[in-house]
Design an enzyme around this catalytic site. Sequence first.
Site, PDB file in Angstrom:
ATOM      1  N   ASP A 258       0.868  -1.170   0.000  1.00  0.00           N
ATOM      2  CA  ASP A 258       0.000   0.000   0.000  1.00  0.00           C
ATOM      3  C   ASP A 258       0.913   1.231   0.000  1.00  0.00           C
ATOM      4  O   ASP A 258       1.415   1.617  -1.050  1.00  0.00           O
ATOM      5  CB  ASP A 258      -0.859  -0.122   1.274  1.00  0.00           C
ATOM      6  CG  ASP A 258      -2.085   0.746   1.262  1.00  0.00           C
ATOM      7  OD1 ASP A 258      -1.922   1.945   1.054  1.00  0.00           O
ATOM      8  OD2 ASP A 258      -3.199   0.243   1.481  1.00  0.00           O
TER       9      ASP A 258
ATOM     10  N   GLY B 270       3.836   1.222   1.395  1.00  0.00           N
ATOM     11  CA  GLY B 270       5.199   0.668   1.345  1.00  0.00           C
ATOM     12  C   GLY B 270       6.014   0.983   2.583  1.00  0.00           C
ATOM     13  O   GLY B 270       7.183   0.628   2.680  1.00  0.00           O
ATOM     14  N   LYS B 271       5.375   1.638   3.544  1.00  0.00           N
ATOM     15  CA  LYS B 271       6.122   2.113   4.712  1.00  0.00           C
ATOM     16  C   LYS B 271       6.741   0.983   5.543  1.00  0.00           C
ATOM     17  O   LYS B 271       7.933   0.993   5.835  1.00  0.00           O
ATOM     18  CB  LYS B 271       5.207   2.969   5.596  1.00  0.00           C
ATOM     19  CG  LYS B 271       5.945   3.614   6.736  1.00  0.00           C
ATOM     20  CD  LYS B 271       5.071   4.576   7.510  1.00  0.00           C
ATOM     21  CE  LYS B 271       5.894   5.188   8.632  1.00  0.00           C
ATOM     22  NZ  LYS B 271       5.106   6.031   9.516  1.00  0.00           N
ATOM     23  N   THR B 272       5.912   0.017   5.912  1.00  0.00           N
ATOM     24  CA  THR B 272       6.405  -1.055   6.777  1.00  0.00           C
ATOM     25  C   THR B 272       7.536  -1.827   6.099  1.00  0.00           C
ATOM     26  O   THR B 272       8.578  -2.075   6.694  1.00  0.00           O
ATOM     27  CB  THR B 272       5.256  -2.032   7.131  1.00  0.00           C
ATOM     28  OG1 THR B 272       4.121  -1.265   7.502  1.00  0.00           O
ATOM     29  CG2 THR B 272       5.639  -2.934   8.267  1.00  0.00           C
TER      30      THR B 272
ATOM     31  N   LYS C 192      -1.072  -1.102  -4.660  1.00  0.00           N
ATOM     32  CA  LYS C 192      -1.792   0.142  -4.970  1.00  0.00           C
ATOM     33  C   LYS C 192      -0.765   1.201  -5.324  1.00  0.00           C
ATOM     34  O   LYS C 192      -0.289   1.927  -4.442  1.00  0.00           O
ATOM     35  CB  LYS C 192      -2.598   0.603  -3.750  1.00  0.00           C
ATOM     36  CG  LYS C 192      -3.750  -0.308  -3.354  1.00  0.00           C
ATOM     37  CD  LYS C 192      -4.455   0.264  -2.128  1.00  0.00           C
ATOM     38  CE  LYS C 192      -5.589  -0.614  -1.675  1.00  0.00           C
ATOM     39  NZ  LYS C 192      -6.118  -0.206  -0.354  1.00  0.00           N
TER      40      LYS C 192
HETATM   41  N1  HPA Z   1      -7.695  -3.634   2.770  1.00  0.00           N
HETATM   42  C1  HPA Z   1      -7.361  -4.251   3.939  1.00  0.00           C
HETATM   43  N2  HPA Z   1      -6.183  -4.103   4.525  1.00  0.00           N
HETATM   44  C2  HPA Z   1      -5.280  -3.288   3.922  1.00  0.00           C
HETATM   45  C3  HPA Z   1      -5.570  -2.634   2.713  1.00  0.00           C
HETATM   46  C4  HPA Z   1      -6.846  -2.809   2.117  1.00  0.00           C
HETATM   47  O1  HPA Z   1      -7.188  -2.240   1.050  1.00  0.00           O
HETATM   48  N3  HPA Z   1      -4.438  -1.925   2.393  1.00  0.00           N
HETATM   49  C5  HPA Z   1      -3.534  -2.159   3.377  1.00  0.00           C
HETATM   50  N4  HPA Z   1      -4.014  -2.980   4.304  1.00  0.00           N
END
Ligand code: HPA
Length: 178
Positions: free
Chosen positions: A106, A108-110, A134
């Site tokens: 998402d 990318g931080k972690t 994403k």
């Molecule tokens: N859904 C659920 N958990 C998540 C998402 C998502 O879109 N992105 C990062 N963790």
Amino acid sequence: MPVIQVHDKQFQPYINEEQLQTRIKELAAQLNNDLQGSRPLFIAILNGSFMFAADIFKHLDVNAEICFIKLASYKGTKSTGNVVTAIGLDEDLFGRTVVILEDIVDTGKTLSQFLPQLEHQHPKKLMIAALLHKPEALQYPIKIDYLGFSVPNKFLLGYGLDYDGLGRNLPEIYQLVE
Ligand code: HPA
Ligand code: MG
């Protein structure tokens, strides 16, 4: 497949079971091709990646090991910012071919905090396989070596992904209805 309700929100079908399984088999075929003879170690990141890890691992025909870890983020000092620690990582990565299994990249931080810790152990190769990515949400540069699906920046549910603890059991992926 109908719209479903989880907690206070509605979700519509987004990636069905067959699309998921077809793509996962393709990723496994690439891994089988690339990892021959290397005895790779897969590191699956809990909780979200448990279904992806189980399904992709079934299709590997190389001698592979797998371990499951949890990443915990806590507040460090002002100078260190947030610190990520891995719980359950007992393996020595020195000289190993390592593949991280992530459900979703998402921001990318972690991962951007965690990867340097792994590099520190001098694996021979360190790669990332992510089911979902994403690109619009990415804030920290992460190179994904094996990607299932590139998706828009909308909240997803199912196939390991939760909304406030629920929905991980769904065999397909749903998208938030906005
Ligand atoms: N859904 C659920 N958990 C998540 C998402 C998502 O879109 N992105 C990062 N963790
Ligand atoms: Mg979650």
